[in-house]
Design an enzyme around this catalytic site. Structure first.
Site, PDB file in Angstrom:
ATOM      1  CD  GLU A 211      -2.971  -0.390  -0.409  1.00  0.00           C
ATOM      2  OE1 GLU A 211      -3.390  -1.433  -0.895  1.00  0.00           O
ATOM      3  OE2 GLU A 211      -2.787   0.718  -0.757  1.00  0.00           O
TER       4      GLU A 211
HETATM    5  C1  LIG Z   1       2.639  -9.695   0.000  1.00  0.00           C
HETATM    6  C2  LIG Z   1       2.298  -8.602  -0.823  1.00  0.00           C
HETATM    7  C3  LIG Z   1       1.302  -8.226  -1.357  1.00  0.00           C
HETATM    8  C4  LIG Z   1       1.015  -7.148  -2.316  1.00  0.00           C
HETATM    9  N1  LIG Z   1      -0.366  -6.771  -2.791  1.00  0.00           N
HETATM   10  C5  LIG Z   1      -0.230  -5.956  -3.806  1.00  0.00           C
HETATM   11  C6  LIG Z   1      -1.672  -5.881  -4.432  1.00  0.00           C
HETATM   12  O1  LIG Z   1      -2.776  -6.395  -4.020  1.00  0.00           O
HETATM   13  N2  LIG Z   1      -1.593  -5.000  -5.494  1.00  0.00           N
HETATM   14  C7  LIG Z   1      -0.473  -4.247  -5.929  1.00  0.00           C
HETATM   15  O2  LIG Z   1      -0.693  -3.813  -6.927  1.00  0.00           O
HETATM   16  N3  LIG Z   1       0.469  -4.415  -5.449  1.00  0.00           N
HETATM   17  C8  LIG Z   1       0.926  -5.443  -4.311  1.00  0.00           C
HETATM   18  N4  LIG Z   1       2.055  -5.560  -3.614  1.00  0.00           N
HETATM   19  C9  LIG Z   1       3.136  -4.680  -4.132  1.00  0.00           C
HETATM   20  C10 LIG Z   1       3.442  -3.561  -3.324  1.00  0.00           C
HETATM   21  O3  LIG Z   1       2.554  -2.552  -3.166  1.00  0.00           O
HETATM   22  C11 LIG Z   1       5.133  -3.117  -3.573  1.00  0.00           C
HETATM   23  O4  LIG Z   1       5.917  -4.157  -3.246  1.00  0.00           O
HETATM   24  C12 LIG Z   1       5.290  -1.823  -2.933  1.00  0.00           C
HETATM   25  O5  LIG Z   1       4.447  -0.704  -3.454  1.00  0.00           O
HETATM   26  C13 LIG Z   1       6.951  -1.438  -3.107  1.00  0.00           C
HETATM   27  O6  LIG Z   1       7.180  -1.657  -4.609  1.00  0.00           O
HETATM   28  P1  LIG Z   1       8.646  -2.646  -5.034  1.00  0.00           P
HETATM   29  O7  LIG Z   1       8.474  -3.940  -4.414  1.00  0.00           O
HETATM   30  O8  LIG Z   1       8.673  -2.213  -6.482  1.00  0.00           O
HETATM   31  O9  LIG Z   1       9.620  -1.594  -4.333  1.00  0.00           O
HETATM   32  P2  LIG Z   1      10.365  -0.305  -4.860  1.00  0.00           P
HETATM   33  O10 LIG Z   1       9.389   0.399  -5.331  1.00  0.00           O
HETATM   34  O11 LIG Z   1      11.576  -0.848  -5.852  1.00  0.00           O
HETATM   35  O12 LIG Z   1      11.194   0.248  -3.484  1.00  0.00           O
HETATM   36  C14 LIG Z   1      12.442  -0.513  -3.032  1.00  0.00           C
HETATM   37  C15 LIG Z   1      12.547   0.201  -1.850  1.00  0.00           C
HETATM   38  O13 LIG Z   1      13.035   1.675  -2.295  1.00  0.00           O
HETATM   39  C16 LIG Z   1      12.426   2.837  -1.853  1.00  0.00           C
HETATM   40  N5  LIG Z   1      11.808   3.740  -2.798  1.00  0.00           N
HETATM   41  C17 LIG Z   1      11.282   3.651  -3.845  1.00  0.00           C
HETATM   42  N6  LIG Z   1      11.042   4.698  -4.546  1.00  0.00           N
HETATM   43  C18 LIG Z   1      11.583   5.657  -3.845  1.00  0.00           C
HETATM   44  C19 LIG Z   1      11.711   7.111  -3.750  1.00  0.00           C
HETATM   45  N7  LIG Z   1      11.422   7.870  -4.927  1.00  0.00           N
HETATM   46  N8  LIG Z   1      12.337   7.728  -2.713  1.00  0.00           N
HETATM   47  C20 LIG Z   1      12.635   7.064  -1.890  1.00  0.00           C
HETATM   48  N9  LIG Z   1      12.692   5.973  -1.705  1.00  0.00           N
HETATM   49  C21 LIG Z   1      12.044   4.998  -2.701  1.00  0.00           C
HETATM   50  C22 LIG Z   1      10.988   2.162  -1.225  1.00  0.00           C
HETATM   51  O14 LIG Z   1      10.594   2.722  -0.176  1.00  0.00           O
HETATM   52  C23 LIG Z   1      11.797   0.802  -0.947  1.00  0.00           C
HETATM   53  O15 LIG Z   1      12.221   0.880   0.366  1.00  0.00           O
HETATM   54  C24 LIG Z   1       2.058  -6.356  -2.816  1.00  0.00           C
HETATM   55  C25 LIG Z   1       3.423  -6.757  -2.345  1.00  0.00           C
HETATM   56  C26 LIG Z   1       3.643  -7.876  -1.536  1.00  0.00           C
HETATM   57  C27 LIG Z   1       4.994  -8.239  -1.113  1.00  0.00           C
END
Ligand SMILES: Cc1cc2nc3c(=O)[nH]c(=O)nc-3n(C[C@H](O)[C@H](O)[C@H](O)COP(=O)(O)OP(=O)(O)OC[C@H]3O[C@@H](n4cnc5c(N)ncnc54)[C@H](O)[C@@H]3O)c2cc1C
Length: 598
Positions: free
Chosen positions: A439
């Site tokens: 989220e």
């Molecule tokens: C169990 C689970 C359930 C999920 N359910 C859903 C779902 O139902 N629907 C859906 O669409 N998604 C879902 N997700 C996805 C989830 O919302 C994302 O994993 C999350 O938004 C982070 O994206 P990412 O994993 O690509 O991490 P990234 O975006 O790659 O981030 C990696 C790290 O970098 C940081 N970061 C990234 N960008 C910036 C920035 N601009 N400035 C500072 N820091 C930054 C982040 O805070 C994080 O710590 C789910 C994930 C999991 C693991």
């Protein structure tokens, strides 16, 4: 140990922090009173204790699996979901027009805490359906609403949220899923979404996916994203189910926690294209999705409260049973229950105090949501909506960080048994860890707070909020109660720290945005601590006023002790956090990314 819904604690928070009586007096709750809330929470607690809680540990062990192209949820899951829907739990805050009960958000939030504490992996499914209902209700066409909302509100169909793609997580602007318009006005979708919670399952006849995708001629970035409703089974004119749509679950992730919640890889349009229908306007999809995400962010914050409460209850039960050593104050022979040791008492009080502070923040956010929806005066509605916008990132990030911290303390209170699966403390800890990630990660929440919420109405929204916190501090100080100890002093320091850090960020945003962003997470923590401390102090003031008079000496004494403990042992971090925000940026940014990774 079976989790017990903390009905009295939730009501105390609603009445003292969230101003429940005031909402009732102003007629904003359509006749809902304290007795109604007590009855709903007691029933939710019964359902949680009898149906959801017994499935939590077996569900963790069994997990959800992909078998022959179908997602199989753990034994008992489908029946529990059907009981949940039949009990009307999916319809609490939904509009009456679509079969909902139109109850206030405060009730839905409080009941959500109870289900999620009983079984976090289960609670996620309705949580996402509620968000999908909100988005469709707000922006769907009349035809889409009439066809889908009644079944979603009744719980016959569930909803999902499809944002994430392999290369597009926090940055949705780069998502690639394509949507192509058809002659009949529908769209065909092609693309892969990952991490989709309850993306597929057999618990209901149909699943309603809300999917972000890009039209061929869309502008780049977030301004070119549209939102589509894509059903698992197409729905005929008469509401009956038609052909299977071109959307499949291609995999279920293996993960650290919430094993029973299927986290799916979803493939759209592997054959001819998945049929979808536009929700809202073309290229305005992210705005619609934000309706869903804001509701879901409060709900995920509440999941943080839920895991914290469950961990706290478990730790108390263990600390009363487990005997080791002798405490300084021990009387009698033999080893003392570990709850008598000062360090364990500190741990348990920390768990209680943090949980209650996070709960208060979530319930206050829910209350503002109710005012924003129900107040008669448009100016009042707008002010409450601005307050919701300000508090939502704090409710999400502070409360989910607290969920993890409290779950971790819970493991520690159990000693070695906390690391062993059979006590349940380890599962809570594993399950809790997703909450600061999905989220919108907590880092993204902090950035949202600093870059979008602080500047709302030229900073006036925040100023008004801080001055309200200050008014409670003045009340605590003026009360001159010896049992409050140094609560007033510590609260005052925390609110001043919040005000100073906010002022500094306001100017850094203009002059040195990188420095402002470097301090965003500690600032959000400071915000949550100051707000939580003040809400607990409101509870203490009310307890001091009314407790003795109503013969509730023990409960009142506990409310005061917890607020004082929070102020004197946890709020001491506030001035330090302010220093981290205003003076820590230079050190944080001293190493370039290249030097840092050398
Ligand atoms: C169990 C689970 C359930 C999920 N359910 C859903 C779902 O139902 N629907 C859906 O669409 N998604 C879902 N997700 C996805 C989830 O919302 C994302 O994993 C999350 O938004 C982070 O994206 P990412 O994993 O690509 O991490 P990234 O975006 O790659 O981030 C990696 C790290 O970098 C940081 N970061 C990234 N960008 C910036 C920035 N601009 N400035 C500072 N820091 C930054 C982040 O805070 C994080 O710590 C789910 C994930 C999991 C693991």
């Amino acid at each position: 140990m079976t989790y017990q819904a903390p009905v009295d604690d939730i009501l105390h928070s609603l009445k003292t922090a969230a101003g429940f009586d005031d909402l009732v007096e102003r007629g904003l709750l359509d006749g809902v009173d304290e007795d109604t809330i007590r009855a709903v929470l007691a029933e939710a607690g019964k359902f949680g204790a009898e149906v959801l809680d017994p499935l939590s540990a077996p569900g963790d062990r069994a997990g959800s699996k992909l078998v022959d192209g179908k997602v199989v949820t753990p034994p008992g899951w489908k029946e529990a979901y059907q009981q949940f829907a039949a009990g009307g739990w999916g319809a609490l805050a939904a509009p009456e027009e679509w079969g909902g009960q139109n109850l206030p958000q405060i009730i839905a939030t409080a009941a959500g805490e109870v289900w999620n504490a009983s079984n976090l992996a289960f609670g996620l499914c309705p949580l996402l359906t509620f968000g999908a209902i909100d988005a469709l209700e707000a922006q769907g066409s009349d035809a889409l609403k009439a066809r889908y909302l009644p079944k979603m509100v009744s719980g016959e169909w569930t909803g999902t949220m499809n944002l994430t793609e392999p290369h597009a997580g926090s940055d949705l602007g780069v998502l690639k899923t394509r949507a192509v318009k058809q002659a009949d006005g529908s769209y065909l979708l092609f693309g892969t979404k990952i991490f989709i919670t309850y993306g597929d399952h057999e618990m209901t006849d149909n699943i309603v996916h809300l999917v972000l995708a890009r039209l061929p001629d869309a502008p780049p970035g977030t301004r070119g994203i549209s939102l589509f409703l894509v059903p698992k089974y197409l729905v005929n004119e008469d509401g009956s189910l038609g052909a299977r749509n071109d959307v499949i679950c291609a995999g279920v992730e293996h993960k650290l926690g919430i094993h029973a919640s299927p986290t799916c890889v979803m493939k759209y349009g592997e054959k001819d294209g998945a049929v979808g229908y536009l929700v809202g306007e073309e290229n305005r999809g992210l705005n619609v999705m934000f309706i869903m995400m804001n509701a879901a962010r409060l709900a995920v914050g509440t999941q943080g409260v839920a895991v914290a409460e469950r961990a706290t209850q478990l730790a108390f039960a263990y600390a009363k049973e487990r005997r080791q050593g002798r405490a300084v104050s021990s009387k009698g022979e033999g080893m003392a229950p570990i709850i008598e040791h000062a360090d364990i008492r500190r741990s348990l009080l920390t768990m209680k105090a943090l949980t209650q502070a996070a709960r208060a923040i979530c319930l206050v956010t829910a209350k503002e949501t109710d005012v924003a929806r129900r107040a008669k005066n448009p100016a009042e509605r707008a002010a409450a909506q601005a307050r919701v916008a300000l508090l939502t990132p704090v409710a999400k990030a502070f409360s989910t960080d607290i969920g993890c911290e409290v779950a971790s303390i819970g493991v520690q209170v159990h000693g070695g048994m906390g690391f062993i699966e059979e006590t349940g403390a380890a599962q809570i800890y594993r399950d809790a860890r997703i909450l600061p990630i999905y989220e919108g990660t907590n880092g993204i929440q902090a950035i949202d707070l600093v870059t979008r919420k602080l500047p709302l109405e030229g900073g006036k929204v925040l100023e008004g909020y801080i001055s309200e916190l200050g008014a409670t501090v003045a009340e605590v100080r003026a009360s001159n109660r010896p049992e409050f100890g140094r609560m007033g002093e510590r609260l005052g320091e925390a609110v001043v720290a919040l005000a100073e850090a906010s002022r500094w960020l306001g100017s850094a945003l203009r002059t040195n945005p990188d420095a402002a962003l470097a301090g965003a997470s500690p600032y959000l923590r400071l915000f949550g601590l100051a707000a939580g401390g003040v809400y607990l102090a409101k509870g203490a003031l009310a307890a001091a006023r009314e407790g003795a008079a109503n013969g509730q000496g023990e409960a009142a004494g506990q409310a005061i002790a917890i607020a004082r403990f929070f102020a004197e042992t946890l709020l001491t971090a506030a001035p330090g956090l302010k220093e981290t925000v205003v003076a820590g940026a230079e050190a944080t940014l001293a190493l370039t990314p290249q030097a840092l990774s050398a």
